[in-house]
Design an enzyme around this catalytic site. Structure first.
Site, short mmCIF file in Angstrom:
data_model
loop_
_atom_site.label_atom_id
_atom_site.label_comp_id
_atom_site.label_asym_id
_atom_site.label_seq_id
_atom_site.Cartn_x
_atom_site.Cartn_y
_atom_site.Cartn_z
N ALA A 149 0.83 -1.21 0.00
CA ALA A 149 0.00 0.00 0.00
C ALA A 149 0.86 1.25 0.00
O ALA A 149 1.94 1.29 0.59
CB ALA A 149 -0.92 0.00 1.22
N ASN A 175 9.84 -2.44 -8.37
CA ASN A 175 11.08 -1.65 -8.42
C ASN A 175 10.89 -0.38 -9.25
O ASN A 175 11.76 0.01 -10.04
CB ASN A 175 12.24 -2.49 -8.98
CG ASN A 175 12.54 -3.71 -8.13
OD1 ASN A 175 12.53 -3.64 -6.90
ND2 ASN A 175 12.79 -4.84 -8.78
N GLU A 217 0.22 -2.05 -16.88
CA GLU A 217 0.89 -1.61 -18.11
C GLU A 217 2.08 -2.48 -18.45
O GLU A 217 2.57 -3.26 -17.63
CB GLU A 217 1.35 -0.15 -17.96
CG GLU A 217 0.23 0.83 -17.61
CD GLU A 217 0.71 2.26 -17.56
OE1 GLU A 217 1.54 2.66 -18.41
OE2 GLU A 217 0.26 3.01 -16.66
N MET A 280 -4.69 7.56 -21.24
CA MET A 280 -3.54 8.38 -20.85
C MET A 280 -3.05 9.22 -22.04
O MET A 280 -1.98 8.97 -22.61
CB MET A 280 -2.45 7.49 -20.28
CG MET A 280 -2.87 6.80 -18.98
SD MET A 280 -1.65 5.65 -18.31
CE MET A 280 -1.95 4.21 -19.35
N THR A 281 -3.85 10.23 -22.38
CA THR A 281 -3.56 11.06 -23.55
C THR A 281 -2.58 12.18 -23.18
O THR A 281 -2.91 13.37 -23.20
CB THR A 281 -4.87 11.63 -24.13
OG1 THR A 281 -5.74 12.02 -23.05
CG2 THR A 281 -5.57 10.63 -24.99
N TYR A 282 -1.36 11.77 -22.86
CA TYR A 282 -0.28 12.71 -22.59
C TYR A 282 1.05 11.97 -22.74
O TYR A 282 1.06 10.77 -23.02
CB TYR A 282 -0.39 13.32 -21.18
CG TYR A 282 -0.80 12.38 -20.08
CD1 TYR A 282 0.11 11.52 -19.49
CD2 TYR A 282 -2.12 12.35 -19.63
CE1 TYR A 282 -0.27 10.65 -18.47
CE2 TYR A 282 -2.51 11.49 -18.61
CZ TYR A 282 -1.58 10.65 -18.03
OH TYR A 282 -1.97 9.79 -17.04
N GLU A 283 2.13 12.69 -22.59
CA GLU A 283 3.49 12.16 -22.71
C GLU A 283 3.93 11.94 -24.16
O GLU A 283 4.76 11.08 -24.44
CB GLU A 283 3.70 10.89 -21.88
CG GLU A 283 3.73 11.13 -20.38
CD GLU A 283 4.99 11.84 -19.88
OE1 GLU A 283 6.04 11.20 -19.74
OE2 GLU A 283 4.90 13.07 -19.65
N TRP A 406 -3.08 13.78 -14.22
CA TRP A 406 -1.82 13.31 -13.65
C TRP A 406 -0.93 14.53 -13.51
O TRP A 406 -0.56 15.14 -14.50
CB TRP A 406 -1.15 12.27 -14.56
CG TRP A 406 0.15 11.80 -13.98
CD1 TRP A 406 1.40 12.29 -14.24
CD2 TRP A 406 0.32 10.74 -13.02
NE1 TRP A 406 2.34 11.62 -13.51
CE2 TRP A 406 1.71 10.66 -12.76
CE3 TRP A 406 -0.54 9.87 -12.36
CZ2 TRP A 406 2.25 9.74 -11.86
CZ3 TRP A 406 -0.02 8.96 -11.47
CH2 TRP A 406 1.36 8.89 -11.23
#
Length: 428
Positions: A149, A175, A217, A280-283, A406
């Site tokens: 958590a 990790n 992912e 996730m429409t970014y990056e 985000w």
């Protein structure tokens, strides 16, 4: 609400006189110091009811009404004009506030270490009135089917005070990297999978989460169907408890799109199984890549238009970044990573370095260049009121469920003012 772009020589006092709003009110809305000079190209939000439109050369009431989505007759009546009257360039028209559609709003936040930092709690408190969901990132799946958590601090009480639904974000981070190997284990080992679902539901009950959000992912392409089967099984159990189930999806433009981030994300299946998805429409512009807008509106539109061929608009939440990046030039692949900056920090960088903010109308994003003290050139792409308003127009045009940010902790006060000006935020 008016968006005002600063021209050379303009001051807050001059702008206050134009709109009849005090300097202190404008400064407070934009969280700026009224004693500091404004930056050329900086976008300010002016808190007025409705907005003003300045006529461009060759425009008439019919052209302007079509552009703004109102009737020519209404526009003429409000401004006391005849429909046939020619309008000189620079003439100011008043535009009444539009009816606000309902929308859901989510914001992720990422506590680090062993506790939620006071600044992050404060950011959550400030955002909560404008949110449907608050999503601490993240509960990490372990190889035995249990969960690690994140620190939660007082986030549950912050959410409860503002009627916000806590979203339990479950990831295959290992990790600090998304792990295909970990994903394969819980997607194919039934005993571990059963333990995982039992742990998720008991944890949700313990902490008061009411949406279970799978952000899984970088899966093996061969695990695509296994992931779909897992989601069907999870949805059945989660819905039996009266909870929502949502998923995060990589930004795809076709079902056949290949790649380690895309192949295992099946838009059609997620649209059928999940209560809603966050895309996730970014990056596009990212820390390890060449300098460009983080979420240019053209590619964002293409992803969302593809998504609409696979699922209803009522299930789609558009992802949006609350940050930009500062790249050192020239860009070298594998070289130094760009530094993340908040919109407020970007403006301060421009002020400090006497840079003029430009606006790319194709990408719908602001940017500027500057030279640092070591003589190195930088370029900064970030978000401002104009770029966010462009995304809100797209959200309304496509009639999507809402928007997901985000991430909290990066100051952008204009965003929350514009959320309330554009939408009636749904509370669940």
């Amino acid at each position: 609400m008016q968006i005002q772009v600063i021209q050379k020589g303009q001051t807050l006092y001059q702008i206050s006189q134009i709109y009849g709003v005090s300097v202190d009110t404008i400064a407070a809305a934009n969280e700026i110091d009224p004693s500091q000079a404004l930056v050329i190209g900086q976008a300010l939000v002016i808190p007025i009811v409705g907005s003003y439109y300045w006529v461009q050369p060759g425009e008439n009431l019919y052209v302007i009404a079509r552009k703004l989505g109102v009737s020519p007759q209404e526009l003429a009546s409000i401004n006391g004009l005849s429909l046939s009257r020619p309008l000189p360039a620079g003439f100011r028209l008043y535009i009444p506030p539009f009816p606000r559609p309902s929308a859901e709003v989510n914001a992720y936040l990422e506590p680090r270490g062993t506790h939620v930092a006071p600044a992050l709690s404060q950011s959550a408190k400030e955002a909560a009135p404008h949110l449907t969901y608050l999503a601490p990132f993240s509960f990490r799946i372990k190889r035995d089917g249990t969960l690690q958590a994140p620190p939660l601090g007082d986030l549950a009480s912050i959410a409860a005070e503002q009627g916000v639904t806590l979203m339990m974000v479950v990831t295959n981070l290992e990790n600090d990297q998304f792990s295909a190997g970990l994903g394969h284990i819980f997607l194919t080992d039934e005993n571990i999978q059963n333990r995982l679902l039992e742990t998720i539901i008991s944890t949700a009950k313990q902490f008061g989460f009411r949406d279970i959000h799978f952000d899984i992912e970088h899966l093996l392409p061969t695990d695509r169907e296994a992931y779909n089967r897992f989601l069907r099984k999870a949805a059945k159990q989660i819905h039996q408890e009266g909870y929502l189930m949502s998923t995060a999806l990589a930004p795809k433009t076709s079902a056949a799109q290949a790649g380690e981030w895309y192949s295992a994300h099946d838009y059609k299946a997620h649209g059928e199984i999940a209560d809603f998805v966050i895309i996730m429409t970014y990056e596009w512009g990212y820390s390890g890549g060449p300098a460009m807008a983080v979420s240019p509106i053209g590619p964002v539109r293409k992803v969302l238009e593809y998504a609409l061929t696979e699922m209803p608009a009522s299930k789609i939440m558009m992802g949006q970044n609350l940050y930009g990046y500062d790249w050192t030039l020239p860009y070298v692949k594998g070289g130094a990573y760009a530094k993340a900056v908040s919109p407020q920090a970007a403006i301060e960088l421009a002020r400090k370095n006497h840079a003029q903010i430009m606006y790319d109308y194709t990408a719908q994003a602001p940017h500027f260049n500057y030279w640092d003290e070591a003589g190195k050139e930088h370029t900064v792409w970030f978000e401002d009121a104009r770029s966010i308003q462009a995304k809100f127009h797209l959200l309304k045009e496509l009639n999507l469920r809402g928007i997901s940010y985000w991430k909290l902790g990066l100051s952008f006060p204009q965003n929350w003012l514009l959320i309330e000006n554009n939408f009636k935020v749904v509370k669940r």
